[in-house]
Design a protein around this motif. Structure first.
Motif, PDB file in Angstrom:
ATOM      1  N   VAL A  35       0.864  -1.170   0.000  1.00 18.06           N
ATOM      2  CA  VAL A  35       0.000   0.000   0.000  1.00 18.06           C
ATOM      3  C   VAL A  35       0.904   1.223   0.000  1.00 18.06           C
ATOM      4  CG1 VAL A  35      -1.749   1.288   1.280  1.00 18.06           C
ATOM      5  CG2 VAL A  35      -1.832  -1.215   1.235  1.00 18.06           C
ATOM      6  N   CYS A  36       0.722   2.074  -0.969  1.00 17.52           N
ATOM      7  CA  CYS A  36       1.543   3.293  -1.068  1.00 17.52           C
ATOM      8  C   CYS A  36       3.038   2.967  -1.077  1.00 17.52           C
ATOM      9  CB  CYS A  36       1.199   4.265   0.049  1.00 17.52           C
ATOM     10  SG  CYS A  36      -0.495   4.898  -0.047  1.00 17.52           S
ATOM     11  N   GLY A  37       3.389   1.850  -1.674  1.00 18.80           N
ATOM     12  CA  GLY A  37       4.793   1.469  -1.812  1.00 18.80           C
ATOM     13  C   GLY A  37       5.416   0.799  -0.610  1.00 18.80           C
ATOM     14  N   VAL A  38       4.628   0.547   0.446  1.00 23.63           N
ATOM     15  CA  VAL A  38       5.177  -0.095   1.642  1.00 23.63           C
ATOM     16  C   VAL A  38       4.295  -1.270   2.064  1.00 23.63           C
ATOM     17  CG1 VAL A  38       6.319   1.994   2.475  1.00 23.63           C
ATOM     18  CG2 VAL A  38       4.007   1.501   3.217  1.00 23.63           C
ATOM     19  N   ALA A  39       4.889  -2.226   2.746  1.00 29.24           N
ATOM     20  CA  ALA A  39       4.156  -3.416   3.168  1.00 29.24           C
ATOM     21  C   ALA A  39       3.325  -3.176   4.424  1.00 29.24           C
ATOM     22  CB  ALA A  39       5.118  -4.582   3.395  1.00 29.24           C
ATOM     23  N   ASP A  40       3.691  -2.235   5.242  1.00 28.09           N
ATOM     24  CA  ASP A  40       2.977  -1.956   6.491  1.00 28.09           C
ATOM     25  C   ASP A  40       2.717  -0.459   6.580  1.00 28.09           C
ATOM     26  OD1 ASP A  40       1.968  -1.801   9.047  1.00 28.09           O
ATOM     27  OD2 ASP A  40       3.744  -2.601  10.038  1.00 28.09           O
ATOM     28  N   PRO A  41       1.699   0.031   5.860  1.00 24.05           N
ATOM     29  CA  PRO A  41       1.508   1.479   5.767  1.00 24.05           C
ATOM     30  C   PRO A  41       1.222   2.159   7.100  1.00 24.05           C
ATOM     31  CG  PRO A  41      -0.391   0.333   4.872  1.00 24.05           C
ATOM     32  CD  PRO A  41       0.663  -0.698   5.131  1.00 24.05           C
TER      33      PRO A  41
END
Length: 125
Positions: A35-41
Protein backbone atom coordinates in the motif's frame (compact mmCIF):
# COMPACT_ATOMS: atom_id res chain seq x y z
CA UNK A 1 21.52 -57.24 11.48
CA UNK A 2 19.37 -59.04 8.94
CA UNK A 3 16.36 -58.01 11.02
CA UNK A 4 17.30 -54.27 10.76
CA UNK A 5 17.85 -54.32 6.99
CA UNK A 6 14.43 -55.96 6.55
CA UNK A 7 12.72 -52.88 8.11
CA UNK A 8 15.18 -50.22 6.99
CA UNK A 9 14.21 -50.01 3.30
CA UNK A 10 10.42 -49.86 3.77
CA UNK A 11 10.78 -47.19 6.47
CA UNK A 12 13.25 -45.28 4.32
CA UNK A 13 10.94 -45.35 1.27
CA UNK A 14 7.90 -44.31 3.31
CA UNK A 15 9.88 -41.41 4.78
CA UNK A 16 11.06 -40.21 1.37
CA UNK A 17 7.54 -40.42 -0.09
CA UNK A 18 6.15 -38.55 2.91
CA UNK A 19 8.67 -35.74 2.48
CA UNK A 20 8.09 -35.45 -1.26
CA UNK A 21 4.32 -35.33 -1.02
CA UNK A 22 4.22 -32.91 1.92
CA UNK A 23 6.71 -30.36 0.60
CA UNK A 24 4.54 -29.43 -2.36
CA UNK A 25 1.57 -27.11 -1.95
CA UNK A 26 -1.05 -26.25 -4.55
CA UNK A 27 -1.91 -23.00 -2.75
CA UNK A 28 -0.24 -19.86 -4.09
CA UNK A 29 2.15 -18.04 -1.82
CA UNK A 30 0.49 -14.82 -0.70
CA UNK A 31 2.78 -11.84 -0.51
CA UNK A 32 2.08 -8.93 1.80
CA UNK A 33 -0.12 -6.29 0.21
CA UNK A 34 1.82 -3.22 -0.83
CA UNK A 35 0.00 0.00 0.00
CA UNK A 36 1.54 3.29 -1.07
CA UNK A 37 4.79 1.47 -1.81
CA UNK A 38 5.18 -0.10 1.64
CA UNK A 39 4.16 -3.42 3.17
CA UNK A 40 2.98 -1.96 6.49
CA UNK A 41 1.51 1.48 5.77
CA UNK A 42 0.22 2.14 9.29
CA UNK A 43 3.73 1.87 10.70
CA UNK A 44 5.77 2.89 7.65
CA UNK A 45 3.95 6.05 6.54
CA UNK A 46 4.73 8.67 9.18
CA UNK A 47 1.63 10.78 8.56
CA UNK A 48 -0.62 7.71 8.80
CA UNK A 49 1.13 6.46 11.92
CA UNK A 50 0.55 9.88 13.54
CA UNK A 51 -3.17 9.65 12.68
CA UNK A 52 -3.29 6.08 14.00
CA UNK A 53 -1.71 7.11 17.31
CA UNK A 54 -4.44 9.71 17.82
CA UNK A 55 -7.21 7.07 17.83
CA UNK A 56 -9.14 6.71 21.08
CA UNK A 57 -11.32 3.67 21.69
CA UNK A 58 -9.60 1.07 19.53
CA UNK A 59 -10.60 -0.76 16.35
CA UNK A 60 -14.32 -1.00 17.16
CA UNK A 61 -14.86 2.73 16.71
CA UNK A 62 -11.99 3.74 14.38
CA UNK A 63 -10.96 2.67 10.92
CA UNK A 64 -8.42 3.10 8.18
CA UNK A 65 -9.77 2.18 4.75
CA UNK A 66 -7.89 1.95 1.45
CA UNK A 67 -9.72 3.06 -1.69
CA UNK A 68 -8.80 3.50 -5.30
CA UNK A 69 -10.00 6.81 -6.74
CA UNK A 70 -9.09 8.37 -10.08
CA UNK A 71 -6.15 5.99 -10.44
CA UNK A 72 -4.71 6.78 -7.01
CA UNK A 73 -4.59 4.90 -3.76
CA UNK A 74 -6.52 6.93 -1.20
CA UNK A 75 -6.39 6.24 2.52
CA UNK A 76 -9.43 7.34 4.48
CA UNK A 77 -8.86 7.83 8.21
CA UNK A 78 -12.09 7.28 10.14
CA UNK A 79 -11.46 8.50 13.67
CA UNK A 80 -14.35 8.30 16.15
CA UNK A 81 -13.59 11.88 17.23
CA UNK A 82 -14.00 13.39 13.75
CA UNK A 83 -17.14 15.45 13.18
CA UNK A 84 -16.81 15.52 9.39
CA UNK A 85 -16.42 12.71 6.87
CA UNK A 86 -15.12 14.72 3.90
CA UNK A 87 -11.73 16.02 5.08
CA UNK A 88 -9.90 12.85 6.06
CA UNK A 89 -9.07 11.31 2.69
CA UNK A 90 -5.34 11.31 1.90
CA UNK A 91 -3.10 10.46 -1.00
CA UNK A 92 -0.09 8.28 -0.20
CA UNK A 93 2.02 11.35 0.48
CA UNK A 94 -0.38 12.44 3.22
CA UNK A 95 -1.83 15.30 1.17
CA UNK A 96 -5.57 15.59 1.79
CA UNK A 97 -8.03 15.39 -1.08
CA UNK A 98 -10.07 18.56 -1.58
CA UNK A 99 -13.62 17.29 -1.02
CA UNK A 100 -15.10 20.46 0.46
CA UNK A 101 -17.84 20.97 -2.11
CA UNK A 102 -20.96 18.79 -2.19
CA UNK A 103 -20.17 17.85 -5.81
CA UNK A 104 -16.62 16.78 -4.94
CA UNK A 105 -17.69 14.50 -2.07
CA UNK A 106 -20.51 13.03 -4.19
CA UNK A 107 -18.09 12.32 -7.02
CA UNK A 108 -15.62 10.73 -4.61
CA UNK A 109 -18.24 8.47 -3.06
CA UNK A 110 -19.62 7.45 -6.46
CA UNK A 111 -16.29 6.70 -8.13
CA UNK A 112 -14.11 5.32 -5.37
CA UNK A 113 -13.51 1.58 -5.14
CA UNK A 114 -12.95 0.03 -1.74
CA UNK A 115 -9.80 -2.06 -1.75
CA UNK A 116 -9.60 -3.14 1.89
CA UNK A 117 -9.91 -2.13 5.50
CA UNK A 118 -6.38 -1.63 6.78
CA UNK A 119 -7.39 -1.23 10.42
CA UNK A 120 -10.46 -1.42 12.58
CA UNK A 121 -14.03 -0.92 11.45
CA UNK A 122 -15.29 0.89 8.36
CA UNK A 123 -17.67 3.38 9.94
CA UNK A 124 -18.51 5.85 7.16
CA UNK A 125 -20.51 5.34 3.97
Amino acid sequence: MKYLSKFFWPIFLISVLFLITNCKSDEPVQEADIVCGVADPINNLKWLNDEFKSFLGGPGVNGIVLYEYNGNQVIEVQNSLFSSTNIHQHLCSGVKLDLQSPQAISDYRAKRIEVKVLYGTKMWP
